[in-house]
Design an enzyme around this catalytic site. Structure first.
Site, short mmCIF file in Angstrom:
data_model
loop_
_atom_site.label_atom_id
_atom_site.label_comp_id
_atom_site.label_asym_id
_atom_site.label_seq_id
_atom_site.Cartn_x
_atom_site.Cartn_y
_atom_site.Cartn_z
N LYS A 36 0.84 -1.21 0.00
CA LYS A 36 0.00 0.00 0.00
C LYS A 36 0.87 1.25 0.00
O LYS A 36 0.62 2.22 -0.72
CB LYS A 36 -0.85 0.03 1.27
CG LYS A 36 -2.24 -0.53 1.13
CD LYS A 36 -3.04 -0.27 2.40
CE LYS A 36 -4.00 -1.39 2.67
NZ LYS A 36 -4.54 -1.40 4.02
N LEU B 141 -17.83 9.25 5.43
CA LEU B 141 -17.71 9.17 3.97
C LEU B 141 -18.26 7.86 3.41
O LEU B 141 -18.22 6.82 4.07
CB LEU B 141 -16.27 9.39 3.51
CG LEU B 141 -15.16 8.45 3.98
CD1 LEU B 141 -15.10 7.19 3.15
CD2 LEU B 141 -13.83 9.19 3.92
N ARG B 142 -18.79 7.97 2.20
CA ARG B 142 -19.29 6.79 1.48
C ARG B 142 -18.33 6.45 0.36
O ARG B 142 -17.79 7.35 -0.28
CB ARG B 142 -20.66 7.08 0.85
CG ARG B 142 -21.77 7.32 1.82
CD ARG B 142 -22.90 8.06 1.17
NE ARG B 142 -22.46 9.36 0.70
CZ ARG B 142 -23.19 10.19 -0.04
NH1 ARG B 142 -24.40 9.85 -0.43
NH2 ARG B 142 -22.72 11.35 -0.42
N ASN C 116 -24.89 4.34 11.08
CA ASN C 116 -24.84 3.18 10.19
C ASN C 116 -25.94 2.18 10.53
O ASN C 116 -26.51 1.55 9.63
CB ASN C 116 -23.46 2.53 10.23
CG ASN C 116 -22.49 3.25 9.31
OD1 ASN C 116 -22.87 4.18 8.58
ND2 ASN C 116 -21.23 2.86 9.32
N PHE D 193 -32.24 5.83 0.72
CA PHE D 193 -31.93 4.55 1.38
C PHE D 193 -33.15 3.64 1.52
O PHE D 193 -33.30 2.91 2.48
CB PHE D 193 -31.23 4.78 2.73
CG PHE D 193 -29.74 4.69 2.57
CD1 PHE D 193 -29.06 5.63 1.82
CD2 PHE D 193 -29.02 3.63 3.10
CE1 PHE D 193 -27.70 5.54 1.60
CE2 PHE D 193 -27.65 3.52 2.89
CZ PHE D 193 -27.00 4.48 2.15
N CYS E 13 -18.58 -1.61 6.06
CA CYS E 13 -19.10 -0.84 7.22
C CYS E 13 -20.43 -1.36 7.76
O CYS E 13 -20.49 -1.89 8.86
CB CYS E 13 -19.23 0.64 6.84
SG CYS E 13 -17.62 1.38 6.51
N LYS F 95 -20.68 -5.11 9.32
CA LYS F 95 -19.88 -5.36 10.53
C LYS F 95 -20.21 -4.37 11.63
O LYS F 95 -20.10 -4.69 12.82
CB LYS F 95 -18.38 -5.40 10.21
CG LYS F 95 -17.76 -4.10 9.77
CD LYS F 95 -16.78 -3.54 10.78
CE LYS F 95 -16.17 -2.25 10.24
NZ LYS F 95 -15.83 -1.30 11.25
C1 UDX Z 1 -21.69 3.60 4.65
C2 UDX Z 1 -22.35 4.89 5.15
O1 UDX Z 1 -23.34 5.31 4.20
C3 UDX Z 1 -21.30 5.97 5.39
O2 UDX Z 1 -21.90 7.13 5.92
C4 UDX Z 1 -20.26 5.44 6.35
O3 UDX Z 1 -19.22 6.39 6.56
C5 UDX Z 1 -19.64 4.15 5.82
O4 UDX Z 1 -20.68 3.19 5.57
P1 UDX Z 1 -20.75 2.79 2.28
O5 UDX Z 1 -20.42 1.49 2.97
O6 UDX Z 1 -19.74 3.42 1.38
O7 UDX Z 1 -21.12 3.90 3.38
O8 UDX Z 1 -22.03 2.52 1.39
P2 UDX Z 1 -23.55 2.97 1.36
O9 UDX Z 1 -23.75 3.98 0.30
O10 UDX Z 1 -24.04 3.29 2.71
O11 UDX Z 1 -24.23 1.61 0.85
C6 UDX Z 1 -24.11 0.43 1.66
C7 UDX Z 1 -24.82 -0.72 1.01
O12 UDX Z 1 -26.22 -0.53 1.04
C8 UDX Z 1 -24.47 -0.97 -0.47
O13 UDX Z 1 -24.29 -2.37 -0.64
C9 UDX Z 1 -25.68 -0.49 -1.22
O14 UDX Z 1 -25.87 -1.17 -2.43
C10 UDX Z 1 -26.79 -0.79 -0.23
N1 UDX Z 1 -27.99 0.04 -0.37
C11 UDX Z 1 -27.91 1.39 -0.18
C12 UDX Z 1 -29.22 -0.56 -0.64
O15 UDX Z 1 -29.31 -1.78 -0.79
N2 UDX Z 1 -30.33 0.24 -0.72
C13 UDX Z 1 -30.28 1.58 -0.54
O16 UDX Z 1 -31.33 2.24 -0.62
C14 UDX Z 1 -29.03 2.18 -0.27
#
Ligand code: UDX
Length: 450
Positions: free
Chosen positions: A47, A164-165, A222, A263, A274, A277
């Protein structure tokens, strides 16, 4: 007490970012983008070398360019361990991972503990340590006690969670909804306010909280997001047996501002490093604290989410009968679009299970195939989309990459063996696919295929 900072230039602060995984690498680049002098610390040599060469070890839109820029401007350097230069920094961000432990649902905090202890041996008394990792509530207090003992003084420790996402990580870091700081010392808040000044000047609120609340904000956020997704996926289960349509249902309830329409996308559910877990770790921590029943419902949130994967395996079996030797193409394998992250990816889980049941699973993904080769070499990989679906008995859309939404079902239909698609993310134009002769199956919907 006001303590002066050894500023690089007026308004600029010397910072270290410890742990350059997804969160740390993004945060380090964001800090350099804000103009600060950044030292990134990462013991993993592959890395480290990659970042030094300006190559991101993962896919994140826009972050690669920003890294190249801040490297060229000499605003960021990378090293494996602390030294006298990093020890002179005014602010140290701890960004190491807290993965799920192998033998339980609890979060593994050993990397955070190790990073904090190592840092304590180097820092100066005026330096601030800001934890950004997602930790079980109570972790910061334990860390502070350990750090104080090693450092021999009262360490300025703050908890400053990151929201962050993946896919929009840099944007989320530079333009967050809010900045959360939990701390025991006002000096920590002052230094963090200084480092985040360009963001705060745009009107972003800074919430100064006690430490346990700051730790909880991240897991609670989360857990709420995961609950929202599982809620609509639970409605999908009801819709499937009652003739209702979960996509229309989500839209209809989302008009209510108290519910909101974000969502609520129904499909194969959430994955990633995230949400899954974090809800498990939250339950484990609440149980340790004797309040397991307060968040017991998160076990159902997890179960609903995993049942959506079972549903796709069941639908594939219903469509194909025996899976032995059948060609199934999975479109998209990362846990979400614009990412090559395969951690707890629903599409990967489904692919592995179909493969174990005898199907020949071919995976297409715009950016994740090399990560897949290491993680699941048993799955076939194809970079060319048309070749990936050639002769397919069933196509499954597992990740809603933009390019899949733009597929011409007519052309696509001429390549497959059987025109059947399971839309695992509810993003396809069902009428257009059906009029091109496809049988469309989607989760939470009762689609009539004539
Ligand atoms: C998440 C949180 O959103 C973020 O604020 C935090 O800092 C880290 O964890 P991330 O893991 O990047 O971010 O993804 P996110 O956009 O939250 O999506 C998570 C999962 O949910 C994905 O697999 C996505 O496909 C799924 N999802 C999301 C759905 O199935 N339906 C939805 O409506 C939204």
């Amino acid at each position: 007490m006001t303590i002066s900072l050894s500023k690089v230039n007026s308004g600029l602060v010397k910072v270290t970012v410890i742990g350059l995984g997804y969160l740390g690498a993004t945060h380090a680049v964001a800090m350099a983008e804000l103009g600060h002098e950044v030292i990134g610390i990462e013991p993993d040599s592959s890395k480290l070398e990659s970042l030094k060469a300006g190559i991101l070890p993962f896919h994140e839109p826009g972050l690669d360019k920003a890294l190249t820029k801040v490297l060229a401007e000499n605003r960021i350097t990378f090293q494996a361990t602390h030294d006298s230069s990093s020890a002179s920094a005014d602010l140290h961000f701890i960004c190491v991972g807290t993965p799920q432990t192998k033998d339980s649902d609890a979060a593994d905090t050993s990397y955070v503990v190790a990073a904090a202890k190592e840092l304590a041996a180097w820092i100066k008394p005026t330096a601030v340590v800001a934890g950004k990792s997602t930790v079980p509530v109570g972790t910061a207090a334990t860390l502070k006690a350990a750090m104080d003992e090693i450092a021999g003084f009262d360490v300025h420790l703050a908890w400053n969670p990151e929201f962050l996402r993946e896919g929009t990580a840099l944007e989320d870091s530079l333009r967050p909804d809010r900045i959360v700081v939990g701390t025991w010392s006002q000096h920590s808040v002052d230094v963090l306010k200084e480092v985040y000044a360009p963001i705060l000047e745009t009107g972003t609120p800074l919430l100064q909280l006690d430490v346990p609340t700051a730790e909880l904000v991240k897991v609670a956020a989360n857990a709420f997001l995961a609950t929202k997704i599982s809620f609509i996926n639970a409605m999908a289960e009801v819709a499937e047996v009652s003739g209702a349509d979960a996509v229309s249902l989500a839209k209809a309830i989302g008009y209510d501002e108290r519910i909101g329409n974000k969502f609520l996308r129904t499909g194969i559910g959430f994955g990633g490093g995230c949400l899954p877990k974090d809800i498990r770790g939250f339950v484990a921590r609440a149980e340790e604290l004797g309040v397991g029943s307060a968040v017991e419902f998160l076990k159902d949130v997890d179960a609903v989410n995993l049942r959506r994967r079972d549903k796709v395996v069941e639908l594939a079996s219903q469509e194909l009968g025996s899976l032995t030797g059948k060609k199934i193409t999975m479109l998209g394998i990362s846990f979400k679009p614009d990412s090559d992250d395969l951690r707890d990816s629903p599409a990967l889980d489904i692919s592995r299970r179909l493969n174990a049941m005898g199907a020949k699973v071919t995976v297409h993904d715009p950016v994740s195939l090399s990560a897949l080769a290491t993680r699941s070499p048993e799955l076939l990989r194809e970079e060319n989309l048309n070749e990936a679906v050639r002769g397919a008995d069933l196509v499954i859309l597992g990740t809603e990459w933009k390019q899949y939404r733009e597929i011409d079902p007519q052309t696509f239909g001429s390549v497959v063996a059987t025109k059947t698609i399971i839309d695992g993310r509810n993003v396809l134009d069902v009428a257009a696919w059906q009029s091109a002769g496809w049988r469309v199956i989607a989760l939470g919907r009762n689609i009539s295929n004539g």
